[in-house]
Design an enzyme around this catalytic site. Structure first.
Site, PDB file in Angstrom:
ATOM      1  N   ASP A 176      48.579  38.171  31.037  1.00 33.89           N
ATOM      2  CA  ASP A 176      48.443  36.772  31.430  1.00 33.89           C
ATOM      3  C   ASP A 176      47.314  36.196  30.603  1.00 33.89           C
ATOM      4  O   ASP A 176      46.424  36.930  30.152  1.00 33.89           O
ATOM      5  CB  ASP A 176      48.076  36.625  32.912  1.00 33.89           C
ATOM      6  CG  ASP A 176      46.589  36.854  33.138  1.00 33.89           C
ATOM      7  OD1 ASP A 176      46.172  38.036  33.107  1.00 33.89           O
ATOM      8  OD2 ASP A 176      45.833  35.880  33.314  1.00 33.89           O
ATOM      9  N   ASP A 184      45.478  36.699  41.398  1.00 33.33           N
ATOM     10  CA  ASP A 184      44.290  37.469  41.047  1.00 33.33           C
ATOM     11  C   ASP A 184      43.401  37.557  42.284  1.00 33.33           C
ATOM     12  O   ASP A 184      43.734  37.016  43.343  1.00 33.33           O
ATOM     13  CB  ASP A 184      43.564  36.842  39.853  1.00 33.33           C
ATOM     14  CG  ASP A 184      42.965  35.493  40.194  1.00 33.33           C
ATOM     15  OD1 ASP A 184      43.049  35.062  41.358  1.00 33.33           O
ATOM     16  OD2 ASP A 184      42.411  34.851  39.286  1.00 33.33           O
TER      17      ASP A 184
END
Lengths: 379, 379
Positions: free
Chosen positions: A274, A95
């Site tokens: 996720d 991320d």
């Protein structure tokens, strides 16, 4: 070595669900897919062997904010990137660190340049800018790296949401410039996914989706959902975003969610997910199983010597009994955290694999509707 | 189904070290052996699969005191015993609970009848008597169960040590009476091992060894060592006990110790060991390796990407690097506790397996002397 490709294999006729195949330099990912979260280079309490064999993970996440602070870029670069450091040889997505900067760091200040913040570990000061975050993710070495964005809280007023979205878009341009001007570091191709923002405002979400789509990235993400808004609103916004994002690129809905959230969003056209829920809730005694939700702390499981879940193909879930796992969790044994985490992750992977099968078989919607009811059952 | 047998295969000519084979209804154990400690039915942070495949454990321990309090005998009996409850299908040894009653429980009172104590968990009152402890261990279901003894602290004066030893002997008679008057519970044979006590007094230790030997048990244990006395004193007392215990029965030295303690005591004629050190020290960043002792917390390992230990046959020790394990331990990741525990246990099992090989080859003493030096090295 080549950029990520997406082979859209089947689109469901009764919904927008898709089955596809993503190819990266670290291997293939069959979609829809769930990606276990490996915050600091470790999926909490789970070994790489358990991830490969029991969970059957195809891709895992790393968190840029955490990895930047520990073990630090210096160590990761010396190791030759995160894959070599942690021994996970399939694809990794990192991320952008944006979300953690907003949720974990101290004294953060958002400016046009980027975000200045203090480490939650030692109070040291750092700047995350779009350029810096590209460099950091280049060094961590994810196969998929994420654009640096601002994720507005829920609720946000229109003005804040619009200003924030525009900042995210300007940052996105800078991300792509930096990304395109820097080479892959470890001999395999990295891919930059941009992120749709715009809070819960349809006009903003439409504009953001179109802007993100215009970048021609190898995949696209939807951010800023599952941050407190009602479930129905999440589905509505997600559907709108999916409708305005390219059909021929994978769509990644960030940070979602429960098993039923995942099934509903697959039906709207999402390919990648996720969430920390399977591991975090597992560590807190909440199990997602093929028969419904179990609070393993509950006395009713004290003498239930049946397997944790014999409805999924996972050695750990088949081997240990509910009574044994309950005993471990009640006794605060570390092994309890491992078993619960492995099971919940294996269940999430089982769920997306089943979803894929039903998309390919053509009976996804009826299966999904049954499953959503079943999986919510409190056992 | 038959009582435990011991096949003494080789006796070293230059020391009293022995290689043997113990046979139980749950399988064979090659000696000398180290037994990982599974306090509440779980070797802390380690899965049963890791114990079978990575650690290569042949027998594990369960703690009577802990298992009696949690999950309770009611649950263990319903499960059909500890093997079925925790999924460990090789031999199990349970201790008598005596040591934990003295070290963990509150308000304990020692009487002729037994020990009254309060649970360290909820303060509830309990009595452990020789008879009760036999019944409890029958229900837990260990293949080897231990006599209920008093373990005097170090130092103890002669009078206390003698009084305590005599109590232990009277309790032992009651243990055997109860053991012989009660049937095996789960279809396999349980074996009662008596325990030598007598603190650090040679006359008491000799008397106790002879008394224990007279019981004709299938195996015998040496207790009350490694409780704070100097290492040389431990070796001296252990040697004396071994010399007065039967040659044709396995000898178990309880709660010992470091890798070098284990090698030295093997040389004195000990066949079986247990200790929390590999798991407890592992969780505190101390690794025992084939090249010496590592404090993995140390900055010197930050960029050491070599395997934790490539000198032993353990996938976990070979797969993960020192730098990665250091990062996990520094970041307080649960996975770090698992990797360190699996590695240390695998190293202990490697060590006793190597010792056995060298006893059989006839070069045990020279190998042992080299290893003791090497293993103590601080890397």
């Amino acid at each position: 070595m080549a950029a990520l490709t997406f082979d859209l294999q089947t689109t469901d006729s009764a919904s927008k669900a898709r089955a596809g195949k993503i190819t990266t330099d670290h291997g293939e990912i069959l979609t829809p897919i769930f990606m276990p979260v490996g915050t600091v280079g470790s999926v909490k309490a789970v070994t790489q062997k358990q991830l490969y064999e029991d969970v059957k993970a195809q891709i895992i996440l790393g968190n840029t904010y955490h990895l930047y602070l520990r073990p630090t870029l210096d160590v990761l670069e010396s190791a030759g990137g995160l894959h070599k450091f942690n021994g996970w040889h399939k694809p990794i997505l990192t991320d952008s660190g944006g979300y953690q900067v907003f949720s974990l760091a101290n004294n953060r200040k958002i400016k046009e340049e980027g975000v200045i913040f203090q480490s939650h570990i030692d109070g040291s000061k750092h700047l995350f800018s779009p350029e810096r975050v590209m460099d950091i993710q280049r060094t961590i070495g994810g196969d998929i790296i994420m654009a640096f964005d601002e994720c507005p809280p829920y609720p946000s007023d229109t003005k804040y949401a619009k200003t924030s979205m525009e900042l995210t878009h300007r940052w996105l341009d800078r991300c792509f410039t930096q990304f395109n001007n820097t080479p892959d570091k470890y001999g395999y191709t990295q891919n930059l996914f941009p992120i749709v923002q715009g809070s819960t405002y349809k006009d903003l979400r439409k504009a953001s989706s179109e802007y993100i789509a215009s970048k021609g990235a190898t995949g696209n993400a939807i951010g800023g959902l599952s941050v407190g808004e009602p479930e129905e609103m999440m589905y509505e916004i997600c559907a709108l975003c999916c409708d305005h994002l390219p059909v021929d690129k994978p769509r990644y809905l960030m940070g979602v969610g429960t098993p039923w959230n995942i099934l509903e969003n697959i039906a709207l056209g999402v390919d990648m997910f996720d969430c920390v829920m399977p591991t975090r809730n597992g560590r807190n005694a909440m199990l997602f199983t093929s028969k419904g939700v179990i609070n393993i702390d509950n006395k009713k499981w004290e003498k239930d010597f049946s397997p944790i879940d014999d409805g999924i193909d996972c050695d750990t879930s088949n081997y240990y009994s509910k009574a044994y796992l309950r005993h471990l969790i009640k006794s605060k044994e570390i092994l309890g955290l491992t078993i619960a985490s492995v099971h919940n992750l294996a269940f999430y992977l089982h769920l997306v694999t089943e979803a894929r099968k039903h998309i390919q078989q053509g009976d996804f919607v009826s299966w999904k509707n049954e499953q959503v009811e079943l999986l919510k059952t409190r056992l």
